[in-house]
Design a protein around this motif. Structure first.
Motif, PDB file in Angstrom:
ATOM      1  N   SER A 228       7.114  96.083  23.346  1.00 51.84           N
ATOM      2  CA  SER A 228       6.940  95.379  24.618  1.00 51.84           C
ATOM      3  C   SER A 228       8.213  94.663  25.033  1.00 51.84           C
ATOM      4  N   ALA A 260       3.755  94.436  30.865  1.00 52.66           N
ATOM      5  CA  ALA A 260       4.108  94.606  29.452  1.00 52.66           C
ATOM      6  C   ALA A 260       3.897  93.325  28.670  1.00 52.66           C
ATOM      7  N   ALA A 264       1.344  92.713  25.582  1.00 48.87           N
ATOM      8  CA  ALA A 264       1.844  92.225  24.300  1.00 48.87           C
ATOM      9  C   ALA A 264       1.095  90.973  23.870  1.00 48.87           C
TER      10      ALA A 264
END
Length: 418
Positions: A228, A260, A264
């Motif tokens: 990520s 992202a 994550a």
């Protein structure tokens, strides 16, 4: 004033908090360690043994009229032997010989046979269990040899008056006692050593499981964050470069960063929840190859084109194999984004009868730039494969690219449940 306080009646403050007269520490009744040690002594069992020996010896004296009546010296000998059992766990050798010595004095003084031998048995038992077998054998041998000497030679000068030598049948009874003491003690020692060995093995197994779990969590966090953050790093660079010239493209980069980072955070939260409550089921299913299109899309957002080639008949994999396959492909693509100058990668997923083969290729060449990684990516992939009895091969290709090939033995989800 300070000097008077130092040398005066009040005296200096001492580390143990006592008055200055206690130059070498407080008295024994005020030392916390000593008080705790005294409390840990086997008081109850020793008291029970003392009462049993005192009462039983009185009844034994009534039934053995040819022996000396139990008087105060005899009771003191019995009390000395049983009282020493308080220290049988701390000084097993001394207690073994002391109980044997008091029993020998007791019998040599002409008192009746009886529970006095139980004191010897317990003292020698403690010595054997503590690992001092020779000391226990020596104490019992001393008792037996002393009894032979008293019963067959010294009896002429010892009470009771007019006593005759003991018969060898009685010696056999004493010998049986000796053998019984040693046999029971040895059996207890073996059982104790076996229990300690099993306990050590359980502790070692628990430590090994904890280490394996910690390593698994480290791999999970590394794979989640490395992938990520690599995407975020690339998109942040794109956004900064296009912020003035192409705001719309910069907006797209920021949107990718937001997605992202959100993903994550979700995966990290799941890993941390597992750490806090290891027995609970995860709130979200572990990722698998069904999320391969997401990896391709994330790679595309960084400018990397990924072609996926799936061969063989797709089947539902066991969760452990499915997660390992996903993480291996994820880490391999992350390495391409970080370290390769190529903007094109190929992923091969081949299902076989008893194995799953994964291959990730890029055309290279390596950029040679510092990508800021931890250097644990390939090691983590190898650990994941090894945990499933699989293999990982990673290295440069003859044409200048890089290839990662993983072979994982497969079991279906239904087979793992069985």
């Amino acid at each position: 004033m300070d000097e008077q306080r130092e040398h005066g009646r009040g005296g200096p403050s001492l580390p143990w908090g006592g008055p200055p007269a206690w130059r070498h520490g407080p008295p024994w009744w005020n030392r916390q360690d000593d008080v705790a040690d005294i409390r840990r002594l086997p008081w109850l069992t020793t008291l029970a043994i003392t009462l049993f020996v005192q009462i039983g010896s009185k009844y034994a004296a009534h039934s053995q009229l040819d022996r000396v009546d139990l008087d105060i010296p005899g009771r003191l000998l019995l009390l000395a032997g049983t009282a020493s059992l308080l220290l049988r766990h701390r000084f097993p050798i001394t207690v073994a010989y002391f109980t044997a010595g008091t029993a020998l004095l007791y019998l040599g003084a002409g008192y009746a046979y009886g529970p006095v031998l139980i004191t010897v048995a317990i003292g020698c038992f403690a010595a054997v269990v503590a690992g001092y077998r020779r000391a226990a054998w020596g104490a019992v041998a001393m008792l037996w040899a002393g009894h032979l000497l008293v019963a067959h030679w010294l009896y002429r000068w010892l009470p009771p008056d007019g006593d005759a030598p003991r018969t060898w049948g009685e010696e056999i009874i004493v010998a049986v006692w000796v053998v019984a003491i040693i046999a029971v003690s040895e059996l207890a020692r073996v059982k104790r050593e076996q229990w300690m060995k099993e306990r050590a093995e359980r502790e070692q197994a628990a430590k090994r499981r904890a280490d394996e779990e910690r390593l698994r969590m480290a791999r999970e966090l590394h794979d989640v964050l490395a992938h990520s953050i690599s995407v975020i790093n690339v998109q942040a660079g794109v956004g900064l470069a296009l912020l003035d010239s192409d705001p719309e493209q910069a907006r797209t980069a920021l949107t990718t960063i937001k997605a992202a980072s959100k993903e994550a955070l979700g995966e990290v939260r799941q890993v941390l929840d597992t750490l806090r409550t290891p027995g609970d089921a995860p709130r979200a299913p572990a990722p698998g190859l069904d999320r391969l299109p997401e990896l391709v899309q994330q790679a595309a957002s960084t400018g990397l084109t990924v072609d996926v080639d799936t061969r063989g008949r797709c089947k539902k994999l066991a969760p452990g194999v499915d997660l390992a396959a996903f993480r291996i492909v994820q880490e391999a693509l992350t390495n391409v984004v970080r370290h390769s100058g190529s903007r094109h990668a190929r992923v091969l997923v081949r299902y076989e009868a008893a194995a799953l083969t994964l291959r990730v290729d890029d055309d290279g060449p390596a950029t040679g730039a510092d990508a800021g990684g931890s250097g644990n990516g390939l090691a983590g992939m190898r650990e994941r494969a090894a945990a499933l009895n699989g293999t990982i091969e990673a290295g440069s290709r003859p044409d200048g690219g890089f290839r990662v090939t993983a072979v994982l033995p497969t079991r279906t989800a239904s087979q793992e449940d069985q």
